[in-house]
Motif scaffolding. Structure first.
Motif, PDB file in Angstrom:
ATOM      1  N   TYR A 134     -18.876  -1.561 -31.220  1.00 21.65           N
ATOM      2  CA  TYR A 134     -18.502  -0.601 -32.259  1.00 21.65           C
ATOM      3  C   TYR A 134     -19.193   0.745 -32.088  1.00 21.65           C
ATOM      4  CZ  TYR A 134     -15.654  -4.035 -34.560  1.00 21.65           C
ATOM      5  OH  TYR A 134     -14.663  -4.943 -34.839  1.00 21.65           O
ATOM      6  N   ALA A 135     -20.393   0.762 -31.547  1.00 24.99           N
ATOM      7  CA  ALA A 135     -21.061   2.039 -31.285  1.00 24.99           C
ATOM      8  C   ALA A 135     -20.302   2.816 -30.203  1.00 24.99           C
ATOM      9  CB  ALA A 135     -22.512   1.808 -30.865  1.00 24.99           C
ATOM     10  N   ALA A 136     -19.951   2.129 -29.110  1.00 24.35           N
ATOM     11  CA  ALA A 136     -19.212   2.791 -28.026  1.00 24.35           C
ATOM     12  C   ALA A 136     -17.817   3.190 -28.489  1.00 24.35           C
ATOM     13  CB  ALA A 136     -19.135   1.868 -26.809  1.00 24.35           C
ATOM     14  N   ARG A 137     -17.180   2.339 -29.266  1.00 25.24           N
ATOM     15  CA  ARG A 137     -15.840   2.649 -29.767  1.00 25.24           C
ATOM     16  C   ARG A 137     -15.868   3.856 -30.695  1.00 25.24           C
ATOM     17  NH1 ARG A 137     -11.423  -1.468 -32.469  1.00 25.24           N
ATOM     18  NH2 ARG A 137     -10.140   0.149 -33.398  1.00 25.24           N
ATOM     19  N   ALA A 138     -16.914   3.974 -31.512  1.00 23.11           N
ATOM     20  CA  ALA A 138     -17.030   5.112 -32.415  1.00 23.11           C
ATOM     21  C   ALA A 138     -17.134   6.423 -31.637  1.00 23.11           C
ATOM     22  CB  ALA A 138     -18.232   4.945 -33.338  1.00 23.11           C
ATOM     23  N   VAL A 139     -17.848   6.399 -30.530  1.00 21.08           N
ATOM     24  CA  VAL A 139     -17.933   7.595 -29.681  1.00 21.08           C
ATOM     25  C   VAL A 139     -16.548   7.946 -29.159  1.00 21.08           C
ATOM     26  CG1 VAL A 139     -18.851   8.502 -27.497  1.00 21.08           C
ATOM     27  CG2 VAL A 139     -20.347   7.198 -29.029  1.00 21.08           C
ATOM     28  N   LEU A 140     -15.853   6.963 -28.626  1.00 17.81           N
ATOM     29  CA  LEU A 140     -14.504   7.188 -28.100  1.00 17.81           C
ATOM     30  C   LEU A 140     -13.564   7.687 -29.196  1.00 17.81           C
ATOM     31  CD1 LEU A 140     -12.287   7.011 -25.947  1.00 17.81           C
ATOM     32  CD2 LEU A 140     -12.073   4.578 -26.506  1.00 17.81           C
ATOM     33  N   GLU A 141     -13.618   7.059 -30.361  1.00 16.43           N
ATOM     34  CA  GLU A 141     -12.701   7.453 -31.440  1.00 16.43           C
ATOM     35  C   GLU A 141     -12.930   8.882 -31.914  1.00 16.43           C
ATOM     36  OE1 GLU A 141     -13.084   4.173 -34.224  1.00 16.43           O
ATOM     37  OE2 GLU A 141     -11.252   3.262 -33.403  1.00 16.43           O
ATOM     38  N   ARG A 142     -14.169   9.364 -31.837  1.00 15.48           N
ATOM     39  CA  ARG A 142     -14.427  10.771 -32.196  1.00 15.48           C
ATOM     40  C   ARG A 142     -13.703  11.711 -31.236  1.00 15.48           C
ATOM     41  NH1 ARG A 142     -19.530  11.299 -35.189  1.00 15.48           N
ATOM     42  NH2 ARG A 142     -19.134   9.907 -36.936  1.00 15.48           N
ATOM     43  N   VAL A 143     -13.736  11.383 -29.957  1.00 13.93           N
ATOM     44  CA  VAL A 143     -13.035  12.201 -28.965  1.00 13.93           C
ATOM     45  C   VAL A 143     -11.528  12.106 -29.197  1.00 13.93           C
ATOM     46  CG1 VAL A 143     -12.506  12.472 -26.502  1.00 13.93           C
ATOM     47  CG2 VAL A 143     -14.870  12.052 -27.241  1.00 13.93           C
ATOM     48  N   LEU A 144     -11.041  10.897 -29.367  1.00 10.20           N
ATOM     49  CA  LEU A 144      -9.602  10.690 -29.556  1.00 10.20           C
ATOM     50  C   LEU A 144      -9.088  11.405 -30.799  1.00 10.20           C
ATOM     51  CD1 LEU A 144      -9.378   6.892 -28.677  1.00 10.20           C
ATOM     52  CD2 LEU A 144      -8.764   8.831 -27.201  1.00 10.20           C
ATOM     53  N   ALA A 145      -9.859  11.384 -31.868  1.00  5.61           N
ATOM     54  CA  ALA A 145      -9.438  12.008 -33.129  1.00  5.61           C
ATOM     55  C   ALA A 145      -9.181  13.503 -32.952  1.00  5.61           C
ATOM     56  CB  ALA A 145     -10.478  11.768 -34.208  1.00  5.61           C
ATOM     57  N   SER A 189      -9.916  11.230 -21.027  1.00  7.65           N
ATOM     58  CA  SER A 189     -10.777  10.554 -20.039  1.00  7.65           C
ATOM     59  C   SER A 189     -11.886  11.483 -19.567  1.00  7.65           C
ATOM     60  CB  SER A 189      -9.952  10.075 -18.842  1.00  7.65           C
ATOM     61  OG  SER A 189      -9.034   9.082 -19.231  1.00  7.65           O
ATOM     62  N   ALA A 190     -11.540  12.735 -19.297  1.00  9.18           N
ATOM     63  CA  ALA A 190     -12.530  13.710 -18.843  1.00  9.18           C
ATOM     64  C   ALA A 190     -13.565  13.997 -19.931  1.00  9.18           C
ATOM     65  CB  ALA A 190     -11.840  15.002 -18.415  1.00  9.18           C
ATOM     66  N   GLU A 191     -13.129  14.013 -21.176  1.00  4.50           N
ATOM     67  CA  GLU A 191     -14.068  14.278 -22.266  1.00  4.50           C
ATOM     68  C   GLU A 191     -14.992  13.095 -22.531  1.00  4.50           C
ATOM     69  OE1 GLU A 191     -12.264  15.834 -25.836  1.00  4.50           O
ATOM     70  OE2 GLU A 191     -11.095  17.290 -24.692  1.00  4.50           O
ATOM     71  N   THR A 192     -14.519  11.892 -22.317  1.00  2.00           N
ATOM     72  CA  THR A 192     -15.366  10.721 -22.580  1.00  2.00           C
ATOM     73  C   THR A 192     -16.261  10.363 -21.399  1.00  2.00           C
ATOM     74  OG1 THR A 192     -13.584   9.206 -21.934  1.00  2.00           O
ATOM     75  CG2 THR A 192     -13.812   9.705 -24.290  1.00  2.00           C
ATOM     76  N   ALA A 193     -15.909  10.791 -20.201  1.00  2.00           N
ATOM     77  CA  ALA A 193     -16.688  10.418 -19.013  1.00  2.00           C
ATOM     78  C   ALA A 193     -18.163  10.813 -19.112  1.00  2.00           C
ATOM     79  CB  ALA A 193     -16.050  10.993 -17.755  1.00  2.00           C
ATOM     80  N   PRO A 194     -18.493  12.058 -19.491  1.00  2.00           N
ATOM     81  CA  PRO A 194     -19.920  12.391 -19.559  1.00  2.00           C
ATOM     82  C   PRO A 194     -20.646  11.651 -20.692  1.00  2.00           C
ATOM     83  CG  PRO A 194     -18.590  14.267 -20.267  1.00  2.00           C
ATOM     84  CD  PRO A 194     -17.656  13.221 -19.736  1.00  2.00           C
ATOM     85  N   LEU A 195     -19.929  11.342 -21.752  1.00  6.62           N
ATOM     86  CA  LEU A 195     -20.540  10.579 -22.846  1.00  6.62           C
ATOM     87  C   LEU A 195     -20.885   9.179 -22.366  1.00  6.62           C
ATOM     88  CD1 LEU A 195     -18.060  11.683 -25.661  1.00  6.62           C
ATOM     89  CD2 LEU A 195     -20.289  12.669 -25.129  1.00  6.62           C
ATOM     90  N   SER A 196     -19.940   8.549 -21.679  1.00 10.74           N
ATOM     91  CA  SER A 196     -20.188   7.209 -21.134  1.00 10.74           C
ATOM     92  C   SER A 196     -21.320   7.243 -20.110  1.00 10.74           C
ATOM     93  CB  SER A 196     -18.919   6.661 -20.479  1.00 10.74           C
ATOM     94  OG  SER A 196     -17.931   6.442 -21.444  1.00 10.74           O
ATOM     95  N   ALA A 197     -21.338   8.274 -19.292  1.00 11.76           N
ATOM     96  CA  ALA A 197     -22.396   8.393 -18.285  1.00 11.76           C
ATOM     97  C   ALA A 197     -23.768   8.445 -18.954  1.00 11.76           C
ATOM     98  CB  ALA A 197     -22.167   9.622 -17.419  1.00 11.76           C
TER      99      ALA A 197
END
Length: 147
Positions: free
Chosen positions: A18-29, A106-114
Motif C-alpha cells: 500500500y505504501a508503494a501503491r500510494a506513490v504510484l497512485e499520486r503520479v497516476l492521479a 512510467s518515466a515519472e514513477t521510475a525515479p521514485l521506484s529507484a
C-alpha cells in the motif's frame, strides 16, 4: 529500547504494497488514471500488437484479483478515453495517446521506484523476490480452492 526487524508476514507485505501503491497512485492521479486503469494499460502496452479483449480482461483479473465484469468496465473506460481502441469485435490495441500516457507515467514513477529500492543489496532483492513469488503462488492456489 531496540526493536528487531519485522518478520515477513501478511501485515508487512500489505504495508509495503500500500505504501508503494500510494506513490504510484499520486503520479497516476496527475494524469487522471486509476490504479486499475494503469494495470490494464500496461498489459496492452507490453503486448506485441493488438490483444484479444478477453485475454486482456483475464490478465487484469489475474493481476488484481477482481471480477471479470469489473475488468471489462476498466477496458471500456480506457476505450472511451481514447487510450485503447477496439479493433475487430474481439481485439483491442493501445493507441498513440495510450502509449504516450504509459511512457509518461512510467518515466515519472521510475525515479521514485529507484529511490525506494536504493541501497538494498541485489542478493536481498533476489531473496525477497523468490519469497514473494512463492507466497503469491500459494495464495493463488488457496484462492482457486475457495472458488
Amino acid at each position: 529500547m531496540t526493536t528487531s526487524p519485522p518478520v515477513l508476514n501478511p501485515r508487512v507485505i500489505a504495508l509495503a504494497h500500500y505504501a508503494a501503491r500510494a506513490v504510484l497512485e499520486r503520479v497516476l492521479a496527475r494524469h487522471g488514471v486509476t490504479f486499475q486503469q494503469s494495470v490494464t494499460l500496461r498489459l496492452a502496452a507490453v503486448a506485441e500488437g493488438p490483444v484479444e479483449r478477453q485475454h486482456l480482461v483475464d490478465g487484469v483479473v489475474d493481476s488484481l484479483k477482481i471480477e471479470a465484469a469489473e475488468a471489462q468496465a476498466v477496458v471500456d473506460e480506457l476505450i472511451a478515453s481514447g487510450v485503447l481502441a477496439a479493433q475487430q469485435p474481439s481485439q483491442v490495441r493501445i493507441t498513440d495517446a495510450g502509449r504516450q500516457l504509459y511512457e509518461t507515467t512510467s518515466a515519472e514513477t521510475a525515479p521514485l521506484s529507484a529511490r525506494v529500492y536504493d541501497g538494498i543489496p541485489e542478493e536481498e532483492l533476489a531473496v525477497a523476490g523468490r519469497v514473494l513469488s512463492l507466497i503469491t503462488e500459494r495464495a493463488n492456489r488457496e484462492l482457486a480452492a475457495l472458488a
